[in-house]
Write a protein that holds these residues in place. Structure first.
Motif, PDB file in Angstrom:
ATOM      1  N   SER A 169       0.818  -1.218   0.000  1.00  0.00           N
ATOM      2  CA  SER A 169       0.000   0.000   0.000  1.00  0.00           C
ATOM      3  C   SER A 169       0.851   1.268   0.000  1.00  0.00           C
ATOM      4  O   SER A 169       0.437   2.292  -0.545  1.00  0.00           O
ATOM      5  N   SER A 170       2.043   1.195   0.554  1.00  0.00           N
ATOM      6  CA  SER A 170       2.891   2.387   0.564  1.00  0.00           C
ATOM      7  C   SER A 170       3.369   2.758  -0.844  1.00  0.00           C
ATOM      8  O   SER A 170       3.828   3.875  -1.069  1.00  0.00           O
ATOM      9  N   ARG A 171       3.259   1.830  -1.763  1.00  0.00           N
ATOM     10  CA  ARG A 171       3.710   2.114  -3.128  1.00  0.00           C
ATOM     11  C   ARG A 171       2.634   2.815  -3.949  1.00  0.00           C
ATOM     12  O   ARG A 171       2.929   3.352  -5.017  1.00  0.00           O
ATOM     13  N   ILE A 172       1.404   2.769  -3.495  1.00  0.00           N
ATOM     14  CA  ILE A 172       0.306   3.189  -4.351  1.00  0.00           C
ATOM     15  C   ILE A 172       0.297   4.704  -4.511  1.00  0.00           C
ATOM     16  O   ILE A 172       0.242   5.458  -3.533  1.00  0.00           O
ATOM     17  N   ALA A 173       0.367   5.120  -5.767  1.00  0.00           N
ATOM     18  CA  ALA A 173       0.380   6.542  -6.071  1.00  0.00           C
ATOM     19  C   ALA A 173      -0.868   6.974  -6.821  1.00  0.00           C
ATOM     20  O   ALA A 173      -1.117   8.179  -6.976  1.00  0.00           O
ATOM     21  N   LYS A 174      -1.630   6.020  -7.314  1.00  0.00           N
ATOM     22  CA  LYS A 174      -2.830   6.407  -8.056  1.00  0.00           C
ATOM     23  C   LYS A 174      -3.797   5.235  -8.123  1.00  0.00           C
ATOM     24  O   LYS A 174      -3.439   4.080  -7.810  1.00  0.00           O
TER      25      LYS A 174
END
Lengths: 99, 692
Positions: free
Chosen positions: B116-121
């Motif tokens: 989830s920390s990777r999610i940018a969009k």
């Protein structure tokens, strides 16, 4: 009484054929060895002690005690050279610009 | 400076690395979720994006461009680099009339997952009316905070011009949901033909467990259970069967099914991948190393050999995947889809000890299995290890997982780093010169954990990581370990675990970790490592100072002990042609007066060398002997004799005669040994006169 044969009798080893331990030591070729530790060489005909190793470090210093590793991978990046490795603890670490 | 990328990987499994053409490094260990590192950041991220598990909440609104009919809507997560998750569960909306819009009132954010920390969009998708086969991009929400979108007013014509996302490809393979998270249970990652392959399982058995009859709870003692164990199986000593792990609660708590059929306390156990899973290989989509639809992108290596075998490693060989088991090597080839048109072929009944027992140099693969080293080139196996095969029978079974191979292409050598039974550390490397087809043994003062070769500022360099430090293998003409300038000194006293020498000998902390080689006395050739220095006169060593060391013995800091011993030569049977007996050396004289060479000889298969009957001080022939001692000491200092400025000569004579009738000496073995201190010792020729 026949004349004594004073011609040379012996074994001249001009080339060192490397370690051969998996054989009857009577039968290996002259120059092959049953023990060959820290010597060999990349040139035919020369038995040479191995090169030494020098202490190296990553950029900006480091703690040498952290190096005990299980595996490592070198990579070259646009920002410099890296070695990524796994410590004994399992942690994955990288160091920058080893020299 | 070093930076920790991953702190939670288990020590129980050695990681593997795979580089992609994009410069990313994928890291797997078969226990934890794989990670990837971009080569720059101070951390690595979980591989694969977990898909949304909640469908969007969408309702019909007024003033839009819809047709009358049924639409399907879903969304997916994306990172900042164009990687995506699978689609969320689908929401179905049937419009009540044409001209409606879609009100996305709830588009859940990514939270609580490894990725989830990777999610940018998030990307919102909708099909055209009454079409369940192709989604089209409605819009992107370029954050992971906004939870609604209320302006989806696109007509079907407009929507059809947007990027499309078919549910399936033309061949019915997964497309919209091809972004499956890679498996956690595979320890080896290999980049091959634009795909990342995940293979090889590992076991976990740290600690003990207890179970109670009728309960699915497993309580660990000294365990470090992780959530990735869910789905694996546990076998407990004394239990009647394996049980599947269905949930994780803590590092000491998991739940299994079926429940335990009896009480077991502090029992040994092993957690393994499900039996049907163990030789399954997963692979990613093309150019998408994080996209592994596991139900589709897998194949199994059918092991039809004479006994069961497991995958332990793998590597790429000019477009084909080589799968290494402990005792077999398979070549896996495919055209487009590995699971559809791929085929595995057994190419060798040789295997790998582990994934690090492979290296490539000059187009040839070098490998190590339980039978010893071998080479693989053009699909053909070559048994390069035959000359030293017997040595590999001494491998310490407890350390097979630590053996590895490194290469030094400048020296045309491959080093097989091994630990033999009785060794105290993994400091032995059987070195193969693939240009000359010759072996030697290197013994280092330190345990070597890993090694690599790389270009540093354009210069090819070899590094070793020891239990002490990062080391660089010199390519210069220099035979000295770790210190810039070797130091030769005299033992002035022995202390418990250390030696004293004259003031100034141990001149600074830089010598910690440096080897001390004893040059004279009973312990000549033995090596210890400096562990601590007190002042300039006392150095403590790792382990005890050899018992044979006495006051007055010479030692060299940084010296490299070396040894060469010939095979057994015969004395001629005819007394009349025996001539003289000697061992002659032709060598390179040194500019410094630091190095000597000891010549020894052994008669008749004896394990102890012959000793001199009397003192002999070397003259022009440079070899000095002391009564009762075995060594004929050769001084190789250039200034010793002006006749031997560029090439030195020395001779050690010995007695003995082969009497045809009666007991007599029949065989001789020549031995050379010493410690290189600075310039490498170079021997051009050895002649054993009187024997052949």
């Amino acid at each position: 009484m026949p004349d004594l044969d004073r011609s040379f009798t012996g074994t001249r080893i001009a080339d060192f054929g490397g370690l051969r331990t998996n054989a009857d030591p009577h039968d290996i070729k002259p120059g092959e060895s049953v023990v060959q530790k820290n010597c060999g060489g990349s040139t035919r005909g020369v038995l040479k002690t191995r090169y030494g190793v020098k202490s190296a470090s990553f950029e900006d210093g480091d703690d040498a005690a952290e190096y005990a590793a299980l595996v490592c991978l070198p990579i070259n990046t646009p920002l410099g050279d890296r070695i990524i490795y796994q410590r004994e603890s399992g942690a994955i670490v990288f160091g920058t610009n080893p020299a | 400076m070093t930076t920790e990328l991953i702190t939670d990987f288990k020590a129980d499994s050695t990681a593997s690395f795979a580089r992609t053409p994009a410069g990313e490094v994928f890291i797997a260990n078969g226990l934890n979720r794989p990670r990837k590192w971009d080569g720059f950041s101070a951390s690595a991220v979980a591989v694969g994006l977990d898909a949304p598990t909640t469908a969007p909440t969408v309702s019909e609104g007024s003033s839009g461009g819809s047709e009358l009919g049924t639409y399907f809507l879903a969304y997916r997560f994306g990172d900042a680099y164009g990687n995506y998750s699978n689609l969320s569960p689908v929401t179905e909306v049937t419009t009540s009339a044409t001209g409606k819009k879609f009100n996305w009132s709830s588009v859940p954010i990514a939270s609580g997952t490894d990725s989830s920390s990777r999610i940018a969009k998030r990307q919102l998708f909708r099909t055209l009316v009454d079409d369940a086969e192709v989604f089209h991009l409605v819009t992107e929400i370029n954050d992971n905070t906004t939870t609604s979108y209320s302006t989806d007013t696109l007509t079907d014509d407009d929507l059809s011009n947007n990027a499309e996302l078919p549910v399936l490809n033309d061949d019915d393979s997964l497309n919209a949901n091809r972004f499956g998270v890679p498996p956690f249970n595979k320890a080896v990652v290999v980049w091959n033909q634009d795909r990342l392959f995940y293979l090889g399982d590992v076991d976990y058995s740290q600690g003990t467990v207890s179970v109670t009859s009728g309960s699915g709870s497993v309580t660990g003692t000294g365990t470090q259970f992780i959530k990735e164990f869910v789905g694996k199986w546990i076998w407990i000593e004394g239990d009647s069967r394996g049980r599947e792990i269905v949930s994780f609660s803590s590092t000491t708590g998991i739940t299994v099914t079926p429940v335990a059929s009896g009480d077991l306390t502090d029992a040994a156990f092993v957690i393994k991948t499900a039996p049907a899973e163990r030789n399954v290989i997963y692979f990613s989509e093309v150019e998408e190393p994080e996209s592994v639809p596991q139900s589709q992108n897998q194949f199994l290596i059918q092991e039809n050999g004479e006994y069961q075998d497991d995958i332990v490693g793998g590597f790429s060989d000019t477009g084909t995947l080589i799968v290494g088991m402990r005792n077999h090597l398979y070549q896996f080839s495919y055209q487009r889809q590995p699971h559809l048109d791929g085929a595995a072929q057994l190419i060798a009944r040789r295997g790998m000890l582990n994934n690090r027992c492979h290296a490539m140099a000059d187009g040839t693969h070098f490998l190590l299995d339980r039978l010893g080293p071998y080479a693989l080139s053009g699909g053909q196996v070559r048994d390069i290890g035959e000359p030293v095969r017997n040595l590999f029978r001494s491998l310490d079974d407890d350390y097979l997982n630590r053996c590895f191979i490194s290469v030094n292409q400048q020296e045309k050598t491959v080093r097989f780093h091994v630990r033999f039974t009785g060794d105290t550390k993994l400091n032995r490397a059987l070195q193969y010169n693939y240009e000359l087809d010759r072996w030697q043994e290197n013994v280092y003062p330190w345990g070597i954990g890993a090694a690599c070769e790389m270009d540093v500022s354009g210069v090819r360099s070899s590094f070793m990581l020891t239990d002490k430090s990062l080391l660089r293998i010199e390519s210069m003409e220099d035979s000295v370990d770790l210190v810039d300038t070797p130091v030769i000194a005299t033992v002035t006293n022995k202390a418990p675990g250390g030696i004293f020498a004259a003031s100034g000998t141990f001149n600074g902390l830089t010598m910690i970790g440096a080897p001390i080689v004893f040059l004279t006395g009973e312990s000549a050739g033995e090596t210890v490592v400096i562990e601590q220095i007190l002042g300039s006169t006392l150095a403590y060593t790792e382990g005890a100072v050899p018992s044979g060391v006495v006051v007055g013995d010479l030692f060299a800091i940084g010296g490299i002990a070396w040894q060469w011993k010939s095979g057994i030569l015969d004395f001629p049977r005819d007394n009349q042609i025996q001539g003289e007996r000697s061992i002659e050396l032709v060598f390179k004289p040194h500019d410094t007066n630091r190095n000597t060479i000891a010549i020894r000889h052994y008669l008749n298969h004896k394990t102890s060398p012959e000793t001199a009957d009397m003192d002999y001080v070397g003259g022009d022939e440079a070899c000095s002997q002391t009564a009762g001692k075995a060594d004929g000491i050769v001084n190789i200092y250039k200034n010793r004799d002006s006749n031997y400025e560029t090439v030195g000569f020395a001779r050690k004579t010995f007695s003995g005669k082969h009497a045809h009738y009666g007991v007599s000496d029949r065989w001789v073995t020549a031995e050379l040994r010493g410690a290189a201190v600075g310039d490498p010792v170079e021997i051009y020729e050895v002649t054993v006169a009187g024997a052949k």
